[in-house]
Enzyme design. Structure first.
Site, PDB file in Angstrom:
ATOM      1  N   LYS A   1     -33.405  44.838  -4.500  1.00  0.00           N
ATOM      2  CA  LYS A   1     -33.984  44.877  -3.144  1.00  0.00           C
ATOM      3  C   LYS A   1     -35.511  44.953  -3.137  1.00  0.00           C
ATOM      4  CE  LYS A   1     -29.875  46.070  -0.566  1.00  0.00           C
ATOM      5  NZ  LYS A   1     -29.005  47.103   0.010  1.00  0.00           N
TER       6      LYS A   1
ATOM      7  N   ARG B   1     -23.321  49.308  -6.073  1.00  0.00           N
ATOM      8  CA  ARG B   1     -23.135  47.923  -5.634  1.00  0.00           C
ATOM      9  C   ARG B   1     -24.266  47.088  -6.216  1.00  0.00           C
ATOM     10  NH1 ARG B   1     -24.820  44.335  -1.884  1.00  0.00           N
ATOM     11  NH2 ARG B   1     -23.255  43.023  -0.875  1.00  0.00           N
TER      12      ARG B   1
HETATM   13  N1  HH2 Z   1     -26.508  45.753   0.841  1.00  0.00           N
HETATM   14  C1  HH2 Z   1     -26.358  44.452   1.173  1.00  0.00           C
HETATM   15  C2  HH2 Z   1     -25.132  44.006   1.695  1.00  0.00           C
HETATM   16  N2  HH2 Z   1     -24.090  44.832   1.848  1.00  0.00           N
HETATM   17  N3  HH2 Z   1     -23.150  46.996   1.655  1.00  0.00           N
HETATM   18  C3  HH2 Z   1     -23.282  48.284   1.328  1.00  0.00           C
HETATM   19  N4  HH2 Z   1     -22.251  49.136   1.477  1.00  0.00           N
HETATM   20  N5  HH2 Z   1     -24.459  48.799   0.833  1.00  0.00           N
HETATM   21  C4  HH2 Z   1     -25.560  48.007   0.656  1.00  0.00           C
HETATM   22  O1  HH2 Z   1     -26.626  48.517   0.239  1.00  0.00           O
HETATM   23  C5  HH2 Z   1     -25.462  46.612   0.991  1.00  0.00           C
HETATM   24  C6  HH2 Z   1     -24.214  46.132   1.501  1.00  0.00           C
HETATM   25  C7  HH2 Z   1     -27.487  43.493   0.988  1.00  0.00           C
HETATM   26  O2  HH2 Z   1     -27.481  42.888  -0.263  1.00  0.00           O
HETATM   27  P1  HH2 Z   1     -26.926  41.413  -0.599  1.00  0.00           P
HETATM   28  O3  HH2 Z   1     -25.459  41.327  -0.291  1.00  0.00           O
HETATM   29  O4  HH2 Z   1     -27.301  41.077  -1.968  1.00  0.00           O
HETATM   30  O5  HH2 Z   1     -27.761  40.442   0.333  1.00  0.00           O
HETATM   31  P2  HH2 Z   1     -27.423  39.667   1.665  1.00  0.00           P
HETATM   32  O6  HH2 Z   1     -27.185  40.685   2.731  1.00  0.00           O
HETATM   33  O7  HH2 Z   1     -28.655  38.830   1.907  1.00  0.00           O
HETATM   34  O8  HH2 Z   1     -26.191  38.846   1.404  1.00  0.00           O
END
Ligand code: HH2
Length: 261
Positions: free
Chosen positions: A204, A239
Site C-alpha cells: 500500500k 492479507r
Molecule cells: N485492502 C484492499 C482490499 N480489500 N480487505 C480487507 N479485509 N483488508 C484490507 O486491507 C483490504 C481488503 C485493497 O487492496 P487490493 O485488493 O490489493 O487493491 P484493490 O482494492 O485496488 O483491488
C-alpha cells in the site's frame, strides 16, 4: 490470506489475473506457497474507485470461484454486496470479506448468519471515492476499536455468531501515513476485542511514503515489515499479494519467539 484480484484496475496487480485461467493459476500458486485462505475480489476499492455493480462482479467471479474452492484453501470473497457474497457461498466460499463491515448492504449480516459464513469486519472512514480526502481522527486507535466493537455487536444482533467474526483496522482506507502507523502499533488494542485481527498492508501507499518506492510490486519488504509489526501485536491473518515471502518471514519470526519462551 493470499490476494486474488479478478479486476482490470486494482492498484498493484490490476489486469494480471482478470482472465479466469490466470486467476486460478495464481490461486494455485499461492496455495502452494502456504496461503491458508484465498481472498477473491472482483471490485477494486483503491482510493478514488467508483464501484462495480453486483452483476458484473458475479460475471467476473463465476468461472473462478468453484475452481479456487477446489484447491483446498478456504475461500473468502471480497465484496460489500450480499448478492455477490451469496453467489460466492454457493460456489464454496466460507468467508465474507466486507470492507464496509455490513454497512453498505443490509442483507449482508443475515446472509452470513443463514449461510454459516465467517465474516471480516473492516474499518473504513467514508467511501473509496473520497476516503483519502483529508481523513481526521482525534485518537485513531480508540476510534477504530470503538467502530469495530460496534460492528461486532451489530453482526451479533443480526444473528452472526461471534466466533465467526474477524476484525480489521482497514489499513489505507481513509487513513494518512500517521494513522496507518498508529493502527499497526496499536494492534494489541484491537486484539483485546477478543476476535482474530486481520491486517492488509500489502504494497500500500503508506509503504511508498515511508520508503520512496513508487512501484507497488516492489514494496514486498515494506509489506513484510508491516505484517511482522502487526504480528507482534497479536494479528493472526495477513492479507498479502506476496505469499511466499510473507509466510517465510512469519515462520522465522514465530520460530524466534518460540526459542525465547
Ligand atoms: N485492502 C484492499 C482490499 N480489500 N480487505 C480487507 N479485509 N483488508 C484490507 O486491507 C483490504 C481488503 C485493497 O487492496 P487490493 O485488493 O490489493 O487493491 P484493490 O482494492 O485496488 O483491488
Amino acid at each position: 490470506m493470499g490476494v486474488l484480484n479478478v479486476t482490470p484496475d486494482s492498484f498493484s496487480d490490476g489486469g494480471e489475473f482478470f482472465e479466469p485461467a490466470a486467476a486460478v493459476a495464481r490461486a494455485r500458486e499461492m496455495v502452494a506457497q502456504g496461503a491458508d485462505i484465498i481472498d477473491v475480489g472482483a471490485e477494486s476499492t483503491r482510493p478514488g474507485s467508483a464501484g462495480v455493480v453486483p452483476a458484473e462482479q458475479i460475471a467476473r467471479l463465476r468461472d473462478v470461484l468453484p475452481a479456487v474452492a477446489a484447491l483446498g484453501a478456504a475461500v473468502s470473497v471480497d465484496t460489500a454486496s450480499s448478492q455477490v457474497a451469496e453467489t460466492a457461498l454457493l460456489a464454496g466460499a466460507k468467508i465474507i470479506n466486507d470492507v464496509s463491515a455490513g454497512r453498505e448492504d443490509p442483507g449482508m449480516f443475515s446472509l452470513a448468519a443463514s449461510g454459516g459464513a465467517a465474516m471480516v469486519l473492516m474499518h473504513m472512514l467514508g467511501k473509496p471515492r473520497s476516503m483519502q480526502d483529508n481523513p481526521r481522527y482525534r485518537d485513531v486507535v480508540a476510534e477504530v476499536r470503538g467502530f469495530l466493537a460496534e460492528r461486532l455487536a451489530a453482526a451479533e444482533r443480526a444473528g452472526v455468531r461471534r466466533d465467526r467474526l474477524i476484525v480489521d483496522p482497514g489499513i489505507g482506507f481513509g487513513k494518512l501515513l500517521e494513522h496507518n502507523l498508529a493502527l499497526l502499533a496499536g494492534t494489541n488494542a484491537l486484539a483485546e476485542l477478543g476476535r482474530p485481527v486481520l491486517v492488509g498492508p500489502s504494497r500500500k501507499r503508506f509503504i511508498g511514503e515511508l520508503t520512496g518506492q513508487a512501484e507497488p510490486s516492489r514494496r514486498v519488504g515494506g509489506t513484510i515489515g508491516a505484517c511482522l509489526a502487526a504480528w507482534a501485536g497479536g494479528a493472526t491473518i495477513f492479507r498479502v499479494h506476496d505469499v511466499a515471502e510473507t509466510v517465510q518471514a512469519l515462520a522465522v519470526a514465530a520460530a524466534v519467539e518460540r526459542a525465547g519462551t
